[in-house]
Design a protein around this motif. Structure first.
Motif, PDB file in Angstrom:
ATOM      1  N   ASP A 115       0.847  -1.203   0.000  1.00 56.19           N
ATOM      2  CA  ASP A 115       0.000   0.000   0.000  1.00 56.19           C
ATOM      3  C   ASP A 115       0.875   1.243   0.000  1.00 56.19           C
ATOM      4  O   ASP A 115       0.452   2.309  -0.432  1.00 56.19           O
ATOM      5  N   ALA A 116       2.062   1.075   0.593  1.00 58.84           N
ATOM      6  CA  ALA A 116       2.937   2.236   0.732  1.00 58.84           C
ATOM      7  C   ALA A 116       4.382   1.812   0.532  1.00 58.84           C
ATOM      8  O   ALA A 116       4.826   0.809   1.093  1.00 58.84           O
ATOM      9  N   VAL A 117       5.125   2.593  -0.272  1.00 63.70           N
ATOM     10  CA  VAL A 117       6.562   2.366  -0.426  1.00 63.70           C
ATOM     11  C   VAL A 117       7.281   3.543   0.229  1.00 63.70           C
ATOM     12  O   VAL A 117       6.948   4.705  -0.024  1.00 63.70           O
ATOM     13  N   VAL A 118       8.239   3.226   1.083  1.00 58.07           N
ATOM     14  CA  VAL A 118       9.075   4.261   1.684  1.00 58.07           C
ATOM     15  C   VAL A 118      10.466   4.117   1.069  1.00 58.07           C
ATOM     16  O   VAL A 118      11.041   3.012   1.080  1.00 58.07           O
ATOM     17  N   LEU A 148       3.194   4.130   9.295  1.00 50.81           N
ATOM     18  CA  LEU A 148       2.229   3.628   8.305  1.00 50.81           C
ATOM     19  C   LEU A 148       1.852   2.180   8.603  1.00 50.81           C
ATOM     20  O   LEU A 148       0.681   1.800   8.529  1.00 50.81           O
ATOM     21  N   ALA A 149       2.846   1.363   8.971  1.00 55.67           N
ATOM     22  CA  ALA A 149       2.571  -0.058   9.248  1.00 55.67           C
ATOM     23  C   ALA A 149       1.701  -0.203  10.489  1.00 55.67           C
ATOM     24  O   ALA A 149       0.806  -1.056  10.532  1.00 55.67           O
ATOM     25  N   ARG A 150       1.922   0.630  11.488  1.00 59.31           N
ATOM     26  CA  ARG A 150       1.083   0.550  12.695  1.00 59.31           C
ATOM     27  C   ARG A 150      -0.365   0.920  12.391  1.00 59.31           C
ATOM     28  O   ARG A 150      -1.278   0.502  13.092  1.00 59.31           O
ATOM     29  N   LEU A 210       9.082  -2.763  12.091  1.00 58.01           N
ATOM     30  CA  LEU A 210       8.377  -2.752  10.803  1.00 58.01           C
ATOM     31  C   LEU A 210       8.074  -4.181  10.356  1.00 58.01           C
ATOM     32  O   LEU A 210       6.942  -4.493   9.958  1.00 58.01           O
ATOM     33  N   ARG A 211       9.082  -5.043  10.461  1.00 57.58           N
ATOM     34  CA  ARG A 211       8.885  -6.433  10.011  1.00 57.58           C
ATOM     35  C   ARG A 211       7.863  -7.146  10.890  1.00 57.58           C
ATOM     36  O   ARG A 211       7.065  -7.953  10.399  1.00 57.58           O
ATOM     37  N   SER A 212       7.865  -6.846  12.190  1.00 54.06           N
ATOM     38  CA  SER A 212       6.902  -7.515  13.079  1.00 54.06           C
ATOM     39  C   SER A 212       5.472  -7.113  12.729  1.00 54.06           C
ATOM     40  O   SER A 212       4.522  -7.808  13.059  1.00 54.06           O
ATOM     41  N   ARG A 261       1.558  10.829   8.648  1.00 50.95           N
ATOM     42  CA  ARG A 261       0.230  11.282   9.101  1.00 50.95           C
ATOM     43  C   ARG A 261      -0.566  11.891   7.947  1.00 50.95           C
ATOM     44  O   ARG A 261      -1.762  11.650   7.800  1.00 50.95           O
ATOM     45  N   LEU A 262       0.127  12.683   7.109  1.00 46.57           N
ATOM     46  CA  LEU A 262      -0.562  13.270   5.952  1.00 46.57           C
ATOM     47  C   LEU A 262      -1.015  12.174   4.997  1.00 46.57           C
ATOM     48  O   LEU A 262      -2.114  12.216   4.452  1.00 46.57           O
ATOM     49  N   ALA A 263      -0.130  11.180   4.795  1.00 44.24           N
ATOM     50  CA  ALA A 263      -0.469  10.085   3.874  1.00 44.24           C
ATOM     51  C   ALA A 263      -1.689   9.321   4.399  1.00 44.24           C
ATOM     52  O   ALA A 263      -2.591   8.970   3.626  1.00 44.24           O
ATOM     53  N   LEU A 264      -1.740   9.092   5.693  1.00 45.58           N
ATOM     54  CA  LEU A 264      -2.868   8.355   6.266  1.00 45.58           C
ATOM     55  C   LEU A 264      -4.155   9.162   6.132  1.00 45.58           C
ATOM     56  O   LEU A 264      -5.218   8.621   5.849  1.00 45.58           O
TER      57      LEU A 264
END
Ligand SMILES: Cc1cc2nc3c(=O)[nH]c(=O)nc-3n(C[C@H](O)[C@H](O)[C@H](O)COP(=O)(O)OP(=O)(O)OC[C@H]3O[C@@H](n4cnc5c(N)ncnc54)[C@H](O)[C@@H]3O)c2cc1C
Length: 466
Positions: A4-7, A21-23, A229-231, A460-463
């Protein structure tokens, strides 16, 4: 993975963006150009086997104060505090020591004790709400009226150039030198507005949260963020440099990259392209790491307990050195910022030291001798302690991390203009004109340092964008 999102980029801002984003339930793919995660948080055996050196950042005052890092509540990261936050040795008198306690620091400043308590001390008494205002210059804030009132008072002094602040408020050689050493962290001409405020804020952080480092090396913090992030189901990949945005197919893209890279990566509307092209680089740095066979032999033993040491002498000397660099020249007696991790952390395989001086952006001049001469000035016999040395000029720094353009470690000049336009003037400068594409690097507010706030704001803006 269908993300959904690439960083893009795993500096502290990219890592905080990815975890945020993952949270929130996004499937995140993190792409890092280098062979290790972390950007400015990387550690490596730069000199001898077993010696752990932080390639860039060591001092984690901003991380500790940052609302972003505090909200992540990371496990497995221990912060270690040196007995003294910072020291500023002088030629003909005792070194100035910055302690966790503001009063204790003030006592060492003689006639300037009250001035210290009224500036750095007062900013520290403003507490974390004041720091939060500074780290989130564009909000969002909870309406905290006392914090706003303190910010207004602090703001009046903070906007001053360090040279003006030092001369107007401080009367002693020690007090003025201390302000200069703190303000020179901006890598800017100390006659520039805001440099005084930045110095005061750093000093206030020493009193508020301390200037700790990460036990075991800064890489531990980066690795903890990647593990988190991986978890959460995210994927993280090294050795993948993104050159064009068109390579990525995800509704959200968060870029921990420089404005120069963004210009090269994307087809941007001409007006935004023009505004980004005006973004100005800061001078570069020349950084050295040493493996030592024992502690640095400081003439003043008080310096031994300091995590950070500011070298360069008086306000006048440091201001001259920074003015020379800003004018594109190499200072023969540069301001040198040194960090001795062993003062707080015995787990790095022995005594290691790093230091850098500022140089014109893109400089290819070897500053080894100038840096070591400044250390010898306050620690005669230092060179005899050196077992191995490693140097990185601007080209080597940029090769290791493309965000360090010409050796610029502040992600762009820290001028008043670029405080307001970082990288463009906007109520949400993390947003780009491309739908779903956000910028989060140190070239966005609140600027350089390990605080992750750019990543937090961009995520936060992306969400919010859906
Ligand atoms: C020598 C030095 C000492 C410092 N000391 C301190 C200190 O003690 N305390 C402190 O708070 N700050 C310090 N800093 C500053 C701090 O390191 C930075 O402000 C901070 O790391 C910036 O974080 P960032 O996430 O914006 O970018 P960075 O940390 O620069 O990370 C960017 C990452 O993105 C990757 N990347 C870039 N472009 C691409 C691409 N196209 N594709 C894939 N990956 C890409 C890079 O390889 C890098 O890993 C220091 C910096 C340096 C260089």
């Amino acid at each position: 993975m269908d993300a959904d999102a690439v960083v893009v980029g795993s500096g502290p801002n990219g890592l905080v963006a990815a975890v945020t984003l993952a949270r929130a339930g996004r499937r995140v793919l993190l792409l890092e150009a280098a062979d290790r995660f972390g950007g400015g948080l990387r550690s490596a055996e730069l000199t001898l086997p077993g010696r752990v050196h932080d390639v860039c950042a060591t001092v984690m005052a901003m991380a500790l104060a940052s609302p972003a890092f505090r909200s992540l509540e990371l496990k497995g990261v221990q912060f270690a505090h040196p007995p003294v936050a910072a020291a500023h040795p002088l030629d003909d008198r005792p070194a100035v020591l910055v302690h966790r306690d503001a009063r204790c620091t003030a006592e060492g400043l003689g006639r300037d004790a009250r001035a210290w308590l009224a500036t750095a001390g007062a900013a520290a008494r403003g507490g974390l709400p004041l720091v939060e205002l500074l780290l989130k210059p564009l909000g969002p804030w909870r309406l905290d009226v006392p914090a706003f009132a303190r910010a207004a008072r602090f703001g009046a002094a903070a906007v001053l150039p360090a040279t003006t602040l030092a001369r107007r408020v401080f009367g002693t050689v020690e007090g003025r030198a201390l302000i200069a050493g703190m303000a020179a962290h901006t890598v800017n001409d100390l006659r520039s507005p805001l440099t005084g405020g930045y110095g005061l804020m750093l000093a206030a952080l020493a009193h508020l949260v301390g200037w700790p480092l990460v036990r075991g090396g800064s890489q531990v913090l980066a690795d903890a963020l990647v593990a988190e992030l991986r978890s959460l189901g995210g994927q993280a990949v090294t050795g993948h440099r993104v050159r064009r945005l068109a390579e990525l197919s995800a509704p959200t893209v968060v870029l921990d990259v420089s404005p120069r890279q963004l210009l090269a990566m994307a087809d941007l509307p001409p007006a935004y392209r023009r505004r980004l092209s005006r973004f100005r680089r800061a001078p570069g740095v020349f950084k050295m790491d040493w493996a030592l066979d024992g502690p640095v032999p400081w003439r003043d033993p008080g310096v031994a307990g300091a995590g950070t040491v500011h070298l360069g002498g008086t306000l006048e000397e440091i201001a001259l050195s920074e003015a020379e660099t800003a004018a594109g020249r190499h200072s023969p007696r540069p301001y040198v910022l040194a960090v001795q991790p062993y003062a707080a952390d015995p787990t790095r395989g022995g005594h290691t030291l790093w230091a850098y001086c500022h140089v014109p952006n893109g400089s290819d001049v070897d500053m080894t001798d100038a840096i070591e001469t400044q250390i010898e000035r306050y620690a005669p016999g230092f060179r005899d302690r050196v077992l191995a040395r490693h140097a990185m000029g601007p080209a080597a720094l940029e090769a290791a991390n493309p965000n360090l353009v010409g050796g610029d470690i502040t992600g762009g000049l820290t001028s008043l203009a670029q405080f307001l336009r970082r990288p463009v003037w906007s109520p949400a400068p993390w947003r780009t004109p491309l739908p779903g594409v956000f910028l989060c690097s140190a070239s966005t507010p609140p600027g350089p340092s390990v605080h992750g706030m750019g990543g937090w704001q961009a995520a936060r803006l992306a969400l919010r964008a859906g």
